[in-house]
Scaffold this active site. Structure first.
Site, PDB file in Angstrom:
ATOM      1  N   ASP A  46      -2.874   4.488  -4.957  1.00  0.00           N
ATOM      2  CA  ASP A  46      -3.872   5.691  -4.788  1.00  0.00           C
ATOM      3  C   ASP A  46      -2.728   7.252  -5.934  1.00  0.00           C
ATOM      4  O   ASP A  46      -1.705   6.988  -5.442  1.00  0.00           O
ATOM      5  CB  ASP A  46      -4.015   6.193  -3.376  1.00  0.00           C
ATOM      6  CG  ASP A  46      -2.648   7.265  -3.170  1.00  0.00           C
ATOM      7  OD1 ASP A  46      -1.581   5.665  -2.218  1.00  0.00           O
ATOM      8  OD2 ASP A  46      -2.954   8.076  -1.676  1.00  0.00           O
ATOM      9  N   GLU A  71      -2.360   6.395   0.855  1.00  0.00           N
ATOM     10  CA  GLU A  71      -1.078   6.675   1.062  1.00  0.00           C
ATOM     11  C   GLU A  71      -1.304   7.801   1.446  1.00  0.00           C
ATOM     12  O   GLU A  71      -0.078   8.006   2.389  1.00  0.00           O
ATOM     13  CB  GLU A  71      -0.073   6.290  -0.045  1.00  0.00           C
ATOM     14  CG  GLU A  71       1.458   5.715   1.102  1.00  0.00           C
ATOM     15  CD  GLU A  71       1.833   7.612   1.306  1.00  0.00           C
ATOM     16  OE1 GLU A  71       2.239   7.932   2.692  1.00  0.00           O
ATOM     17  OE2 GLU A  71       2.329   8.098   0.622  1.00  0.00           O
TER      18      GLU A  71
HETATM   19 ZN    ZN Z   1       3.443  10.976  -2.946  1.00  0.00          ZN
HETATM   20 ZN    ZN Z   2       4.192   7.772  -2.760  1.00  0.00          ZN
END
Ligand code: ZN
Ligand code: ZN
Length: 389
Positions: free
Chosen positions: A78, A135
């Protein structure tokens, strides 16, 4: 530097993949194009590929030999809601979104390793390639775990890698124990009684109570914390009042807690509540306290870290493996994988971090020089952890 020849030969192809992902950044759980790039790449290599694990996550499975041992290698896919300020050719085509944390590079390094592993299979066991979504705060790792990752693709050890501006390209940071902090949020509402500012005795002032609370919360870090237990308690919002001549009836505070151990995290969660109740009582106001847990601390398993250090040394030489680094107070949802299985999360050098090339900065870019180094590391890690008997 001992980059694997086959991988070095594909350096420009790896850069092309990385820059393509960089140009089309996608936010948490929206990694449809990125996941598709990953899945198509794995499928073209003949790797067993599973889409839609933890919504937009992708899993690849490579088997060799007859061993039942298995390890997981994780990359995140991401991007961040940041407007890119770079002007190079591969800069973001998506307004307000940017690969400012190098997950484009992480994804590419694991793809580079996957190609080599599928072709050579110099190991005995199963490699589970984990391309996780979300994440950056939304918890793609727990989403994949909740979606049955471990049951469907069992592995005994799990490994992660993050680029690290400030570490020279060609070096690795590898150490056991805490490596990244927990990241939690808290909120406090103080309910007092509004009054004319000229007649404070008629009210119960939540601003004065809040000010006292801000001061007292800091004593949880300076007075009751073990000085050898790193932790941060920051008050990041304090809102109250609307007029110059009225004491408001409520105040709102919020902030964050970061800790490197489960104990210190638990202690602060509890202690903030105790201090809040005490300060509220002293000022005659009522307090409502909520604590929302985010990512836990990322704690490297000693045995897993030893395997990583061996693998990193095979690529970067013994001097390129830095063990005497301090943990970061940033957070990482690899923590959930490392809670589920013994794991280790290493840093790979991204260069000096000059000109804003630091994580989450609008001038950041992943260093393509690190791509074959990281891909070689993944391969050596597999060959070390799943060495034929
Ligand atoms: Zn980051
Ligand atoms: Zn990262």
């Amino acid at each position: 530097m001992n980059i694997i020849d086959d991988i070095r030969a594909r350096q420009s192809e790896l850069s092309r993949i990385r820059r393509d992902i960089h140009a089309y950044p996608e936010l948490a759980f929206d990694e449809h194009r990125t996941g598709d790039v990953v899945a198509r790449h794995l499928e073209a290599l003949g790797i067993e590929t599973h889409r839609g694990i933890g919504r937009t996550g992708v899993v690849g499975v490579i088997r060799a030999g007859s061993s039942t041992r298995a390890i997981g290698l994780r990359a995140d896919m991401d991007a961040l809601p940041i407007t890119e300020r770079n002007t190079f050719e591969h800069c973001s085509r998506h307004a307000g979104r940017m690969h400012a944390c190098g997950h484009d590079g992480h994804t590419t390094m694991l793809l580079g390793a996957a190609e080599y592993l599928a072709k050579h299979r110099n190991f005995d066991g199963t490699v589970v390639l984990i391309f996780q979504p979300a994440e950056e705060g939304e918890g793609g790792a727990p989403a994949m775990l909740a979606d049955g990752l471990l049951e469907r693709f069992p592995f005994e050890m799990v490994f992660g890698m993050h680029n690290w501006p400030g570490l020279p390209v060609g070096s690795f940071g590898v150490f056991p124990g805490p490596v990244m902090a927990s990241s939690d949020q808290w909120e406090i509402h103080l309910h007092g009684r509004g009054a004319h500012a000229a007649m404070p005795q008629q009210g119960l002032d939540p601003i004065v109570a809040g000010a006292a609370l801000v001061q007292s919360l800091q004593s949880l870090i300076t007075r009751t914390r073990d000085p050898l237990e790193p932790a941060v308690l920051s008050v990041t919002q304090f809102h109250a009042g609307e007029a110059y001549n009225a004491i408001p009836d409520r105040a709102y505070l919020m902030g964050t807690v970061r800790a490197l151990s489960h104990n210190e995290r638990d202690r602060l969660e509890h202690a903030i509540g105790v201090v809040t109740d005490g300060i509220a009582a002293a000022h005659g106001v009522r307090a409502e306290y909520t604590y929302r847990r985010g990512y836990p601390p990322t704690i490297n398993d000693a045995a897993a870290a030893a395997v990583c250090a061996q693998a990193a040394a095979k690529v970067a030489g013994a001097t390129g493996v830095l063990a005497n680094l301090r943990p970061s107070m940033g957070a990482e949802d690899f923590a959930y994988f490392a809670q589920a299985r013994p794991g280790c999360y290493v840093w790979i050098g991204n260069g000096p971090g000059e000109g804003g090339c630091t994580l989450h900065n609008p001038n950041y870019d992943f260093n393509d020089e690190a791509l074959p180094i990281g891909a070689s590391y993944w391969v050596r890690l597999v060959e070390t952890a799943l060495a034929p008997a």
